[in-house]
Design a protein around this motif. Structure first.
Motif, PDB file in Angstrom:
ATOM      1  N   ARG A  92       0.838  -1.205   0.000  1.00  0.00           N
ATOM      2  CA  ARG A  92       0.000   0.000   0.000  1.00  0.00           C
ATOM      3  C   ARG A  92       0.864   1.243   0.000  1.00  0.00           C
ATOM      4  O   ARG A  92       0.645   2.166  -0.784  1.00  0.00           O
ATOM      5  N   THR A  93       1.889   1.258   0.838  1.00  0.00           N
ATOM      6  CA  THR A  93       2.795   2.404   0.889  1.00  0.00           C
ATOM      7  C   THR A  93       3.521   2.570  -0.438  1.00  0.00           C
ATOM      8  O   THR A  93       3.620   3.684  -0.965  1.00  0.00           O
ATOM      9  N   ALA A  94       3.997   1.475  -0.988  1.00  0.00           N
ATOM     10  CA  ALA A  94       4.689   1.546  -2.278  1.00  0.00           C
ATOM     11  C   ALA A  94       3.746   2.002  -3.387  1.00  0.00           C
ATOM     12  O   ALA A  94       4.143   2.787  -4.259  1.00  0.00           O
ATOM     13  N   THR A  95       2.501   1.549  -3.356  1.00  0.00           N
ATOM     14  CA  THR A  95       1.535   1.984  -4.366  1.00  0.00           C
ATOM     15  C   THR A  95       1.322   3.483  -4.293  1.00  0.00           C
ATOM     16  O   THR A  95       1.333   4.174  -5.324  1.00  0.00           O
ATOM     17  N   LEU A  96       1.144   4.005  -3.097  1.00  0.00           N
ATOM     18  CA  LEU A  96       0.942   5.450  -2.944  1.00  0.00           C
ATOM     19  C   LEU A  96       2.165   6.239  -3.407  1.00  0.00           C
ATOM     20  O   LEU A  96       2.036   7.274  -4.060  1.00  0.00           O
ATOM     21  N   ILE A  97       3.349   5.724  -3.115  1.00  0.00           N
ATOM     22  CA  ILE A  97       4.577   6.403  -3.537  1.00  0.00           C
ATOM     23  C   ILE A  97       4.717   6.361  -5.055  1.00  0.00           C
ATOM     24  O   ILE A  97       4.958   7.393  -5.690  1.00  0.00           O
ATOM     25  N   PHE A  98       4.558   5.184  -5.662  1.00  0.00           N
ATOM     26  CA  PHE A  98       4.752   5.068  -7.106  1.00  0.00           C
ATOM     27  C   PHE A  98       3.673   5.780  -7.910  1.00  0.00           C
ATOM     28  O   PHE A  98       3.954   6.341  -8.964  1.00  0.00           O
ATOM     29  N   THR A 137      -5.813  11.917  -5.885  1.00  0.00           N
ATOM     30  CA  THR A 137      -6.555  12.149  -4.643  1.00  0.00           C
ATOM     31  C   THR A 137      -7.499  10.983  -4.369  1.00  0.00           C
ATOM     32  O   THR A 137      -7.619  10.529  -3.224  1.00  0.00           O
ATOM     33  N   PHE A 138      -8.152  10.482  -5.405  1.00  0.00           N
ATOM     34  CA  PHE A 138      -9.036   9.323  -5.287  1.00  0.00           C
ATOM     35  C   PHE A 138      -8.278   8.099  -4.775  1.00  0.00           C
ATOM     36  O   PHE A 138      -8.749   7.392  -3.874  1.00  0.00           O
ATOM     37  N   VAL A 139      -7.097   7.846  -5.301  1.00  0.00           N
ATOM     38  CA  VAL A 139      -6.288   6.702  -4.872  1.00  0.00           C
ATOM     39  C   VAL A 139      -5.843   6.881  -3.421  1.00  0.00           C
ATOM     40  O   VAL A 139      -5.968   5.968  -2.603  1.00  0.00           O
ATOM     41  N   TRP A 140      -5.314   8.062  -3.094  1.00  0.00           N
ATOM     42  CA  TRP A 140      -4.860   8.308  -1.724  1.00  0.00           C
ATOM     43  C   TRP A 140      -6.021   8.188  -0.736  1.00  0.00           C
ATOM     44  O   TRP A 140      -5.867   7.598   0.338  1.00  0.00           O
ATOM     45  N   TRP A 141      -7.159   8.779  -1.078  1.00  0.00           N
ATOM     46  CA  TRP A 141      -8.296   8.757  -0.164  1.00  0.00           C
ATOM     47  C   TRP A 141      -8.732   7.323   0.109  1.00  0.00           C
ATOM     48  O   TRP A 141      -9.011   6.964   1.252  1.00  0.00           O
ATOM     49  N   ASN A 142      -8.795   6.512  -0.924  1.00  0.00           N
ATOM     50  CA  ASN A 142      -9.255   5.140  -0.751  1.00  0.00           C
ATOM     51  C   ASN A 142      -8.242   4.267  -0.021  1.00  0.00           C
ATOM     52  O   ASN A 142      -8.628   3.433   0.797  1.00  0.00           O
ATOM     53  N   PHE A 143      -6.961   4.429  -0.310  1.00  0.00           N
ATOM     54  CA  PHE A 143      -5.957   3.588   0.342  1.00  0.00           C
ATOM     55  C   PHE A 143      -5.697   3.998   1.792  1.00  0.00           C
ATOM     56  O   PHE A 143      -5.079   3.236   2.535  1.00  0.00           O
ATOM     57  N   THR A 144      -6.137   5.162   2.216  1.00  0.00           N
ATOM     58  CA  THR A 144      -5.900   5.608   3.591  1.00  0.00           C
ATOM     59  C   THR A 144      -7.170   5.570   4.434  1.00  0.00           C
ATOM     60  O   THR A 144      -7.179   6.128   5.531  1.00  0.00           O
ATOM     61  N   ARG A 145      -8.194   4.907   3.968  1.00  0.00           N
ATOM     62  CA  ARG A 145      -9.439   4.774   4.725  1.00  0.00           C
ATOM     63  C   ARG A 145      -9.214   3.857   5.923  1.00  0.00           C
ATOM     64  O   ARG A 145      -8.371   2.963   5.907  1.00  0.00           O
ATOM     65  N   PRO A 146      -9.998   4.081   7.000  1.00  0.00           N
ATOM     66  CA  PRO A 146      -9.835   3.251   8.207  1.00  0.00           C
ATOM     67  C   PRO A 146     -10.056   1.763   7.978  1.00  0.00           C
ATOM     68  O   PRO A 146      -9.371   0.941   8.610  1.00  0.00           O
ATOM     69  N   ASP A 147     -10.986   1.393   7.098  1.00  0.00           N
ATOM     70  CA  ASP A 147     -11.230  -0.033   6.885  1.00  0.00           C
ATOM     71  C   ASP A 147     -10.035  -0.717   6.226  1.00  0.00           C
ATOM     72  O   ASP A 147      -9.701  -1.857   6.548  1.00  0.00           O
ATOM     73  N   ILE A 148      -9.345  -0.009   5.345  1.00  0.00           N
ATOM     74  CA  ILE A 148      -8.135  -0.561   4.719  1.00  0.00           C
ATOM     75  C   ILE A 148      -7.028  -0.689   5.768  1.00  0.00           C
ATOM     76  O   ILE A 148      -6.335  -1.706   5.836  1.00  0.00           O
ATOM     77  N   GLY A 149      -6.864   0.351   6.596  1.00  0.00           N
ATOM     78  CA  GLY A 149      -5.858   0.306   7.658  1.00  0.00           C
ATOM     79  C   GLY A 149      -6.104  -0.830   8.642  1.00  0.00           C
ATOM     80  O   GLY A 149      -5.162  -1.519   9.053  1.00  0.00           O
ATOM     81  N   ALA A 150      -7.364  -1.037   9.016  1.00  0.00           N
ATOM     82  CA  ALA A 150      -7.697  -2.121   9.940  1.00  0.00           C
ATOM     83  C   ALA A 150      -7.412  -3.482   9.306  1.00  0.00           C
ATOM     84  O   ALA A 150      -6.918  -4.398   9.973  1.00  0.00           O
ATOM     85  N   TYR A 151      -7.706  -3.619   8.034  1.00  0.00           N
ATOM     86  CA  TYR A 151      -7.436  -4.878   7.344  1.00  0.00           C
ATOM     87  C   TYR A 151      -5.932  -5.167   7.311  1.00  0.00           C
ATOM     88  O   TYR A 151      -5.507  -6.284   7.602  1.00  0.00           O
ATOM     89  N   TYR A 152      -5.131  -4.158   6.984  1.00  0.00           N
ATOM     90  CA  TYR A 152      -3.683  -4.369   6.940  1.00  0.00           C
ATOM     91  C   TYR A 152      -3.120  -4.650   8.338  1.00  0.00           C
ATOM     92  O   TYR A 152      -2.201  -5.451   8.482  1.00  0.00           O
TER      93      TYR A 152
END
Length: 160
Positions: A92-98, A137-152
């Motif tokens: 997820r971090t690498a996706t946001l960076i790339f 912004t759409f990608v960042w917003w979705n990848f930083t949502r609480p449900d994604i964080g809880a899953y990871y």
């Protein structure tokens, strides 16, 4: 015992979106037709739709360095989205960076293209600077949502 979280649908959608929009479309959305014209396949509102077109210089040649960096950023963004989909939080971090680097690279390519053109051609390229930040912004917003964080978090605890 804590409730087990299923993989969020958002993660499926974002992985597919990043692979298609940042990895596949820049490679297959534009085809040269003739010496100075291109056939654009796909809707204009997608990020990087037609990015190969910008790589062509005024002499009709493509710089190998620009081509390698463009392909590498697209492939790395796609690969990291697949790793993120598999439940590895570093993906997820690498996706946001790339994806962010890919957008910055796109702005660089468009600015080079605008400097080579004048008048209406340069004005037309300004539209290419509008959509990529919206999709980023759409990608960042979705990848930083609480449900994604809880899953990871759940996946990283499961691996330990």
């Amino acid at each position: 015992m804590a409730k087990r979280l299923d993989k969020p649908i958002r993660l499926y959608v974002m992985a597919i979106f990043v692979v298609i929009a940042y990895g596949l479309f820049p490679l297959v959305s534009v085809f040269p037709v003739g010496r100075e014209s291109f056939l654009l396949v796909g809707p204009r509102f997608l990020p990087f739709n037609g990015s190969v077109q910008v790589l062509y210089g005024t002499d009709g040649e493509i710089s190998v360095i620009l081509l390698v960096i463009t392909f590498a950023l697209g492939l790395l963004a796609s690969a990291s989205a697949i790793v993120a989909f598999l439940g590895i939080s570093e993906g997820r971090t690498a996706t946001l960076i790339f994806v962010s680097l890919d957008v910055a690279w796109w702005f660089f390519l468009v600015s080079i293209g605008m400097s080579n053109l004048e008048g209406a051609g340069a004005f037309r390229l300004i539209g290419q600077l509008i959509f990529p930040p919206v999709w980023l912004t759409f990608v960042w917003w979705n990848f930083t949502r609480p449900d994604i964080g809880a899953y990871y978090k759940q996946e990283s605890e499961k691996q330990q």
